[in-house]
Motif scaffolding. Sequence first.
Motif, PDB file in Angstrom:
ATOM      1  N   SER A  87       0.795  -1.426   0.080  1.00  0.00           N
ATOM      2  CA  SER A  87      -0.271  -0.010  -0.538  1.00  0.00           C
ATOM      3  C   SER A  87       0.677   0.942   0.052  1.00  0.00           C
ATOM      4  O   SER A  87      -0.177   2.048  -0.946  1.00  0.00           O
ATOM      5  CB  SER A  87      -1.023   0.528   1.615  1.00  0.00           C
ATOM      6  OG  SER A  87      -2.090  -1.328   1.125  1.00  0.00           O
ATOM      7  N   ILE A  88       1.827   1.500   1.039  1.00  0.00           N
ATOM      8  CA  ILE A  88       2.323   2.807   0.620  1.00  0.00           C
ATOM      9  C   ILE A  88       3.847   3.097   0.396  1.00  0.00           C
ATOM     10  O   ILE A  88       4.303   4.001  -0.507  1.00  0.00           O
ATOM     11  CB  ILE A  88       3.369   2.916   2.122  1.00  0.00           C
ATOM     12  CG1 ILE A  88       3.617   1.539   2.778  1.00  0.00           C
ATOM     13  CG2 ILE A  88       2.171   2.929   3.409  1.00  0.00           C
ATOM     14  CD1 ILE A  88       4.904   1.783   4.133  1.00  0.00           C
ATOM     15  N   MET A  89       3.908   1.540  -1.057  1.00  0.00           N
ATOM     16  CA  MET A  89       5.426   1.868  -1.629  1.00  0.00           C
ATOM     17  C   MET A  89       4.866   2.708  -2.886  1.00  0.00           C
ATOM     18  O   MET A  89       3.606   1.874  -3.792  1.00  0.00           O
ATOM     19  CB  MET A  89       5.859   0.395  -2.234  1.00  0.00           C
ATOM     20  CG  MET A  89       7.077  -0.181  -3.001  1.00  0.00           C
ATOM     21  SD  MET A  89       7.682  -1.513  -3.392  1.00  0.00           S
ATOM     22  CE  MET A  89       8.508  -2.041  -2.044  1.00  0.00           C
ATOM     23  N   GLN A  90       5.907   3.310  -3.005  1.00  0.00           N
ATOM     24  CA  GLN A  90       5.125   4.637  -4.458  1.00  0.00           C
ATOM     25  C   GLN A  90       6.439   4.876  -5.236  1.00  0.00           C
ATOM     26  O   GLN A  90       7.849   4.187  -4.347  1.00  0.00           O
ATOM     27  CB  GLN A  90       5.022   5.767  -3.777  1.00  0.00           C
ATOM     28  CG  GLN A  90       3.755   5.910  -2.799  1.00  0.00           C
ATOM     29  CD  GLN A  90       2.433   5.609  -2.662  1.00  0.00           C
ATOM     30  OE1 GLN A  90       2.505   6.411  -4.192  1.00  0.00           O
ATOM     31  NE2 GLN A  90       1.810   4.428  -2.941  1.00  0.00           N
ATOM     32  N   PRO A  91       6.201   5.069  -6.748  1.00  0.00           N
ATOM     33  CA  PRO A  91       7.777   5.306  -7.317  1.00  0.00           C
ATOM     34  C   PRO A  91       8.189   6.214  -6.964  1.00  0.00           C
ATOM     35  O   PRO A  91       9.865   5.504  -6.855  1.00  0.00           O
ATOM     36  CB  PRO A  91       6.851   5.762  -8.482  1.00  0.00           C
ATOM     37  CG  PRO A  91       5.121   5.489  -8.176  1.00  0.00           C
ATOM     38  CD  PRO A  91       5.018   5.312  -6.978  1.00  0.00           C
ATOM     39  N   TYR A  92       8.279   7.066  -6.052  1.00  0.00           N
ATOM     40  CA  TYR A  92       9.677   8.073  -5.512  1.00  0.00           C
ATOM     41  C   TYR A  92       9.419   8.075  -4.418  1.00  0.00           C
ATOM     42  O   TYR A  92       8.414   7.448  -3.266  1.00  0.00           O
ATOM     43  CB  TYR A  92       8.613   9.397  -5.699  1.00  0.00           C
ATOM     44  CG  TYR A  92       8.583  10.118  -7.244  1.00  0.00           C
ATOM     45  CD1 TYR A  92       9.453  10.095  -8.227  1.00  0.00           C
ATOM     46  CD2 TYR A  92       7.258   9.922  -7.902  1.00  0.00           C
ATOM     47  CE1 TYR A  92       9.533  10.546  -9.383  1.00  0.00           C
ATOM     48  CE2 TYR A  92       6.967  10.355  -9.033  1.00  0.00           C
ATOM     49  CZ  TYR A  92       7.574  10.391 -10.010  1.00  0.00           C
ATOM     50  OH  TYR A  92       7.771  10.580 -10.647  1.00  0.00           O
ATOM     51  N   TYR A  93      11.129   7.492  -3.684  1.00  0.00           N
ATOM     52  CA  TYR A  93      11.452   7.171  -2.352  1.00  0.00           C
ATOM     53  C   TYR A  93      10.699   8.508  -1.614  1.00  0.00           C
ATOM     54  O   TYR A  93       9.996   8.149  -0.208  1.00  0.00           O
ATOM     55  CB  TYR A  93      12.535   7.932  -2.669  1.00  0.00           C
ATOM     56  CG  TYR A  93      13.132   7.896  -0.631  1.00  0.00           C
ATOM     57  CD1 TYR A  93      13.487   6.854  -0.275  1.00  0.00           C
ATOM     58  CD2 TYR A  93      14.187   8.927  -0.322  1.00  0.00           C
ATOM     59  CE1 TYR A  93      13.726   6.257   1.031  1.00  0.00           C
ATOM     60  CE2 TYR A  93      14.643   8.698   1.740  1.00  0.00           C
ATOM     61  CZ  TYR A  93      14.522   7.525   1.556  1.00  0.00           C
ATOM     62  OH  TYR A  93      14.953   7.831   2.776  1.00  0.00           O
ATOM     63  N   GLU A  94      10.275  10.188  -1.461  1.00  0.00           N
ATOM     64  CA  GLU A  94      10.224  10.882  -0.858  1.00  0.00           C
ATOM     65  C   GLU A  94       8.544  10.496  -0.824  1.00  0.00           C
ATOM     66  O   GLU A  94       7.431  10.813   0.502  1.00  0.00           O
ATOM     67  CB  GLU A  94      10.054  12.425  -1.789  1.00  0.00           C
ATOM     68  CG  GLU A  94      11.309  13.260  -1.516  1.00  0.00           C
ATOM     69  CD  GLU A  94      12.030  12.325  -3.106  1.00  0.00           C
ATOM     70  OE1 GLU A  94      13.478  12.652  -3.281  1.00  0.00           O
ATOM     71  OE2 GLU A  94      11.700  11.380  -3.760  1.00  0.00           O
ATOM     72  N   ASP A  95       7.496  10.452  -1.719  1.00  0.00           N
ATOM     73  CA  ASP A  95       6.587   9.630  -1.752  1.00  0.00           C
ATOM     74  C   ASP A  95       6.258   9.168  -0.818  1.00  0.00           C
ATOM     75  O   ASP A  95       5.220   8.912   0.233  1.00  0.00           O
ATOM     76  CB  ASP A  95       5.800   9.373  -2.781  1.00  0.00           C
ATOM     77  CG  ASP A  95       5.337  11.081  -3.769  1.00  0.00           C
ATOM     78  OD1 ASP A  95       5.505  12.075  -3.445  1.00  0.00           O
ATOM     79  OD2 ASP A  95       4.968  10.768  -4.895  1.00  0.00           O
ATOM     80  N   THR A  96       6.926   7.156  -0.624  1.00  0.00           N
ATOM     81  CA  THR A  96       6.672   6.768  -0.160  1.00  0.00           C
ATOM     82  C   THR A  96       7.087   6.719   1.387  1.00  0.00           C
ATOM     83  O   THR A  96       6.551   6.500   2.634  1.00  0.00           O
ATOM     84  CB  THR A  96       8.243   5.797  -0.158  1.00  0.00           C
ATOM     85  OG1 THR A  96       7.533   4.886  -1.888  1.00  0.00           O
ATOM     86  CG2 THR A  96       8.108   4.193   0.418  1.00  0.00           C
ATOM     87  N   LYS A  97       8.333   7.376   1.774  1.00  0.00           N
ATOM     88  CA  LYS A  97       8.372   8.310   2.823  1.00  0.00           C
ATOM     89  C   LYS A  97       6.903   9.258   4.064  1.00  0.00           C
ATOM     90  O   LYS A  97       6.770   8.457   4.735  1.00  0.00           O
ATOM     91  CB  LYS A  97       9.868   9.154   3.503  1.00  0.00           C
ATOM     92  CG  LYS A  97      10.939   8.464   2.822  1.00  0.00           C
ATOM     93  CD  LYS A  97      11.819   9.587   3.635  1.00  0.00           C
ATOM     94  CE  LYS A  97      11.763  10.418   3.177  1.00  0.00           C
ATOM     95  NZ  LYS A  97      13.197  12.014   4.013  1.00  0.00           N
TER      96      LYS A  97
END
Length: 589
Positions: free
Chosen positions: A393-403
């Motif tokens: 659910s929280i894994m996003q393409p961009y590292y900043e969005d994931t945090k």
Amino acid sequence: MVEEIIKKSKINIHSMLRHGSVAVATLFIVGIFFGMKNVMLAFPIALTSTVMGRQNFQVKTFSKALRIIMLDVIIVLLAHISSLNLYLGIPVNFISIFMIMYTIVSPYDLTFYKPFLMLFIFTQYAAVPTSELHLRIMAVILGIGIVILGSVIKKVNEKSILGNSLTGVLKDIDFQLENILMGSYDKSLQDKSSRSMRDLAYKIYITRYKEYLTTYLGKIQFRIFISIEYLNLCLAEVNSKFESHMLNRKDIMELKEIVNGILEYKEGNLTYDNINRKLQTFKTLNLNNERKDQWTEEYIDARIVNLFDVLENIIKAIGELNNLGYKQINKVYNQWERTDMDKPKVVFKEYFDSNNIRIKFALRMSITMTISLFLGEKLGYYKVIWAIITIMSIMQPYYEDTKSKAKERVVGNVLAIVITGVVINLINSQWVTIGILVISLYLLYGFKEYYKISLFAGMASMCIASLNQNINVLIFYRVIYVFIGVIAVIFINRYVFPYKLKDGIDALTKKILRLRVQLINDAKAVKNDKFKEHEIRDLVIHSTLLSQKLYLRNLQCNYEETEEFINQNNRIVIGVAYNTLRYSEIKKR
């Protein structure tokens, strides 16, 4: 009082009722007829409903539904094959998840893959015997049937929505003209109108079907989109000419009168003959009576040389909208072709690059989910699926969005644990638990903020689990697995095929520049037989939507040069496209 609470909390009542009803209906119907092992299908099915709602399910509904059913059945079968053997599951999981992430995507809807990935993970983890596989497939088909039924019952009136949107933007333009008169041109108002038109461009994009660009309504939407945005951008030059005394107060007042007349015509308070008469007067007083027929380099630039044509185009578009029958709205308009630029055969090749965000995200997700599912099955820990779902659910393409998502996930889940745990411990009643479950499923689809979505999703999943298990045991495992999932996903996003926000901004900027060059080169061919109108239309739609993606990415970075690039690109693309298509139309007469 109730309206004030709804407004302050920003609840989307339409979304809540529509998608919440799909989730609740699927949950109970599937649970009753196909057993508790299939109850979790309610989550990917309801998510399918929200995704399809953003993709305009009203266009070719049956064909789209059939494709989704076939895709979901294939996913269920692959998940079942994976569950038959722990080690066979490794390649099956990796290939299946990679293909879902790489191919089942929408370039302008980053969550499009989620219901399909969620379906694969849920059905692979909560495996059923082969003898019961047909029941699971039937449950999926029934769920999609509920999605279709919900889409028919809650059918969106796109014609009415377009009319309301058009009214709002024209009022903003009228207000901007008032600002010009007062010497206080408002750039934020221009940006607001541009965002509204970018939303309209997305509505046009999602109506494409096979070889055709759009529907009968989409044709009108395109005309309104490009004309209104051209007028909106022209107002900056109107302001400049007014400040330099090249236009006087009377000119601006007459322009305001025309805009107000268009609003009255749109609302049915003015006839076409009356508004056309006003327009002809405006033309005679302010513009050259002869149309500009000569092709020059300046003509493809966004200038105030053909403002009359812009206003005339808007009026004609409103007339077409008023005369459009409801049976025609979602009918494919077969006179406008679409290009190959976003078709699978082109996209698959374009994005198959080791430095591309799509392939990096697909590899990262497939590797992570394959390992997670293997360890979950191998170790056999109770409710380990909660850690796997957290990662997904929280894994996003961009590292900043994931945090950012990780923080919101923790907040939402902690609140869910506290609220659900306290209520169920105080009132130990199955009916209360079911009541919380139903309310949570509805509220889950009423908000955009991720921590609220996470809150109600957590409450719903804990309520389902607590029907058979002690709530205090569930609280312990929920806390442990959420934190394990969050820590794991932040580490993975940083070190496994990482992709930073700045990388995405640079890649988007380069792609937008490439499309702009292609658009200008195509526009220069307007004088000869090689001119492709359909390519101009598709290029301006894609350029606009990519600019919107870049705008959203830049909200976190706030690069001034990126903001200026978006504005400059918007002026060039809209100016080139509008004037080229208008010139082509005049040339045909």
